[in-house]
Motif scaffolding. Structure first.
Motif, PDB file in Angstrom:
ATOM      1  N   TYR A   1      53.403 -44.965  21.291  1.00  0.00           N
ATOM      2  CA  TYR A   1      54.826 -45.208  21.075  1.00  0.00           C
ATOM      3  C   TYR A   1      55.386 -44.011  20.308  1.00  0.00           C
ATOM      4  N   LEU A   2      56.542 -43.506  20.712  1.00  0.00           N
ATOM      5  CA  LEU A   2      57.079 -42.280  20.110  1.00  0.00           C
ATOM      6  C   LEU A   2      57.259 -42.382  18.600  1.00  0.00           C
ATOM      7  N   GLY A   3      57.647 -43.547  18.108  1.00  0.00           N
ATOM      8  CA  GLY A   3      57.819 -43.726  16.670  1.00  0.00           C
ATOM      9  C   GLY A   3      56.508 -43.693  15.902  1.00  0.00           C
ATOM     10  N   ASN A   4      55.391 -43.737  16.608  1.00  0.00           N
ATOM     11  CA  ASN A   4      54.071 -43.713  15.994  1.00  0.00           C
ATOM     12  C   ASN A   4      53.440 -42.323  16.050  1.00  0.00           C
ATOM     13  N   LEU A   5      54.137 -41.356  16.634  1.00  0.00           N
ATOM     14  CA  LEU A   5      53.581 -40.013  16.806  1.00  0.00           C
ATOM     15  C   LEU A   5      54.308 -39.013  15.929  1.00  0.00           C
ATOM     16  N   GLU A   6      53.551 -38.054  15.412  1.00  0.00           N
ATOM     17  CA  GLU A   6      54.147 -36.969  14.633  1.00  0.00           C
ATOM     18  C   GLU A   6      53.345 -35.699  14.874  1.00  0.00           C
ATOM     19  N   ILE A   7      54.042 -34.601  15.085  1.00  0.00           N
ATOM     20  CA  ILE A   7      53.395 -33.297  15.250  1.00  0.00           C
ATOM     21  C   ILE A   7      53.083 -32.762  13.856  1.00  0.00           C
ATOM     22  N   VAL A   8      51.805 -32.449  13.612  1.00  0.00           N
ATOM     23  CA  VAL A   8      51.369 -31.998  12.293  1.00  0.00           C
ATOM     24  C   VAL A   8      50.409 -30.818  12.439  1.00  0.00           C
ATOM     25  N   ILE A   9      50.201 -30.120  11.340  1.00  0.00           N
ATOM     26  CA  ILE A   9      49.194 -29.062  11.331  1.00  0.00           C
ATOM     27  C   ILE A   9      47.818 -29.727  11.217  1.00  0.00           C
ATOM     28  N   PRO A  10      46.769 -29.079  11.696  1.00  0.00           N
ATOM     29  CA  PRO A  10      45.433 -29.695  11.670  1.00  0.00           C
ATOM     30  C   PRO A  10      44.999 -30.163  10.281  1.00  0.00           C
ATOM     31  N   GLN A  11      45.309 -29.377   9.238  1.00  0.00           N
ATOM     32  CA  GLN A  11      44.897 -29.748   7.886  1.00  0.00           C
ATOM     33  C   GLN A  11      45.535 -31.068   7.459  1.00  0.00           C
ATOM     34  N   GLU A  12      46.804 -31.276   7.809  1.00  0.00           N
ATOM     35  CA  GLU A  12      47.494 -32.515   7.451  1.00  0.00           C
ATOM     36  C   GLU A  12      46.904 -33.693   8.205  1.00  0.00           C
ATOM     37  N   ASN A  13      46.592 -33.509   9.474  1.00  0.00           N
ATOM     38  CA  ASN A  13      46.003 -34.592  10.261  1.00  0.00           C
ATOM     39  C   ASN A  13      44.653 -35.010   9.673  1.00  0.00           C
ATOM     40  N   LYS A  14      43.856 -34.033   9.292  1.00  0.00           N
ATOM     41  CA  LYS A  14      42.544 -34.313   8.703  1.00  0.00           C
ATOM     42  C   LYS A  14      42.705 -35.010   7.349  1.00  0.00           C
ATOM     43  N   ALA A  15      43.625 -34.528   6.525  1.00  0.00           N
ATOM     44  CA  ALA A  15      43.850 -35.138   5.209  1.00  0.00           C
ATOM     45  C   ALA A  15      44.311 -36.586   5.355  1.00  0.00           C
ATOM     46  N   ARG A  16      45.202 -36.850   6.301  1.00  0.00           N
ATOM     47  CA  ARG A  16      45.663 -38.223   6.527  1.00  0.00           C
ATOM     48  C   ARG A  16      44.513 -39.120   6.965  1.00  0.00           C
ATOM     49  N   ALA A  17      43.643 -38.595   7.795  1.00  0.00           N
ATOM     50  CA  ALA A  17      42.510 -39.392   8.258  1.00  0.00           C
ATOM     51  C   ALA A  17      41.603 -39.766   7.081  1.00  0.00           C
ATOM     52  N   TYR A  18      41.423 -38.858   6.133  1.00  0.00           N
ATOM     53  CA  TYR A  18      40.625 -39.171   4.948  1.00  0.00           C
ATOM     54  C   TYR A  18      41.347 -40.176   4.058  1.00  0.00           C
ATOM     55  N   ARG A  19      42.656 -39.932   3.808  1.00  0.00           N
ATOM     56  CA  ARG A  19      43.417 -40.811   2.912  1.00  0.00           C
ATOM     57  C   ARG A  19      43.493 -42.238   3.432  1.00  0.00           C
ATOM     58  N   THR A  20      43.587 -42.396   4.755  1.00  0.00           N
ATOM     59  CA  THR A  20      43.728 -43.731   5.334  1.00  0.00           C
ATOM     60  C   THR A  20      42.390 -44.386   5.654  1.00  0.00           C
ATOM     61  N   GLY A  21      41.291 -43.659   5.470  1.00  0.00           N
ATOM     62  CA  GLY A  21      39.975 -44.234   5.722  1.00  0.00           C
ATOM     63  C   GLY A  21      39.522 -44.142   7.169  1.00  0.00           C
ATOM     64  N   LEU A  22      40.279 -43.444   8.028  1.00  0.00           N
ATOM     65  CA  LEU A  22      39.859 -43.292   9.420  1.00  0.00           C
ATOM     66  C   LEU A  22      38.621 -42.407   9.529  1.00  0.00           C
ATOM     67  N   ARG A  23      38.503 -41.449   8.617  1.00  0.00           N
ATOM     68  CA  ARG A  23      37.293 -40.619   8.560  1.00  0.00           C
ATOM     69  C   ARG A  23      36.480 -41.067   7.365  1.00  0.00           C
ATOM     70  N   LYS A  24      35.211 -41.279   7.604  1.00  0.00           N
ATOM     71  CA  LYS A  24      34.325 -41.793   6.556  1.00  0.00           C
ATOM     72  C   LYS A  24      33.340 -40.733   6.062  1.00  0.00           C
ATOM     73  N   ASP A  25      33.460 -39.501   6.560  1.00  0.00           N
ATOM     74  CA  ASP A  25      32.465 -38.473   6.248  1.00  0.00           C
ATOM     75  C   ASP A  25      32.866 -37.613   5.050  1.00  0.00           C
ATOM     76  N   ASN A  26      33.632 -38.178   4.138  1.00  0.00           N
ATOM     77  CA  ASN A  26      34.070 -37.437   2.968  1.00  0.00           C
ATOM     78  C   ASN A  26      33.738 -38.233   1.719  1.00  0.00           C
ATOM     79  N   ASN A  27      33.545 -37.551   0.603  1.00  0.00           N
ATOM     80  CA  ASN A  27      33.283 -38.220  -0.674  1.00  0.00           C
ATOM     81  C   ASN A  27      34.581 -38.315  -1.466  1.00  0.00           C
ATOM     82  N   ARG A  28      35.038 -39.549  -1.674  1.00  0.00           N
ATOM     83  CA  ARG A  28      36.211 -39.754  -2.527  1.00  0.00           C
ATOM     84  C   ARG A  28      35.790 -39.488  -3.968  1.00  0.00           C
ATOM     85  N   VAL A  29      36.770 -39.041  -4.779  1.00  0.00           N
ATOM     86  CA  VAL A  29      36.500 -38.776  -6.187  1.00  0.00           C
ATOM     87  C   VAL A  29      37.615 -39.427  -7.000  1.00  0.00           C
ATOM     88  N   LEU A  30      37.221 -40.204  -8.004  1.00  0.00           N
ATOM     89  CA  LEU A  30      38.184 -40.817  -8.895  1.00  0.00           C
ATOM     90  C   LEU A  30      38.242 -39.989 -10.173  1.00  0.00           C
TER      91      LEU A  30
END
Length: 172
Positions: free
Chosen positions: A92-121
């Protein structure tokens, strides 16, 4: 052709609509997307202008290229199209956004879509302000040091320690 918009070059032989249908302007054929064996995304088999062989084009990418404005400062070919809800099937168009690769990767980590990163508190010991960092690199930026230096500190002190007035805890 109501509801269809002609795609930009090199797919200008086609028009697409918001319902994921492609129209071949040369033959009049309506093309429905499908998901191939080696892909997680729906796509169309289309022919680029000046070529004869079909190529699978992901629905979300061509829809973004056709309908959305690219505000990244990069050519579209160097960008990625993010599914804001994380659902690769929701184009759906409202669900799509053109982003730079770094932003797409960061969003995937922040939202939990990628699990291969170590979160740090990080907890500032003076203000008690918490920073839930999606990666060691983000934690290093908050601490004002380079990521390699933070890796050295983790190696030396383990996963739970105090550094530069912060309580640092790596979430494994």
């Amino acid at each position: 052709m109501i509801g269809f918009k002609q795609c930009p070059y090199p797919y200008d032989r086609y028009a697409i609509n918001e319902y994921d249908l492609a129209l071949d302007l040369k033959t009049g054929e309506v093309i429905v997307p499908c998901i191939g064996e080696n892909s997680k995304y729906p796509g169309w088999s289309l022919v680029k202008t000046g070529e004869t062989k079909t190529k699978t084009v992901h629905v979300h990418r061509l829809k973004a290229y056709t309908f959305l404005e690219n505000n990244t400062g990069l050519p579209f070919e160097d960008c990625q199209v993010d599914h804001l809800d994380g659902d690769k099937l929701n184009s759906y168009l409202g669900n799509l956004e053109i982003v730079i690769p770094q932003e797409n990767k960061a969003r995937a980590y922040r939202t939990g879509l990628r699990k291969d990163n170590n979160r740090v508190l990080l907890v500032n010991l003076t203000t008690k302000e918490e920073h839930d960092c999606y990666s060691q690199a983000e934690a290093a930026r908050v601490l004002g040091i380079g990521a390699p230096r933070l890796c050295e500190v983790f190696s030396k002190f383990g996963n739970d320690f105090v550094y530069r007035n912060y309580h640092v805890k790596r979430m494994l």
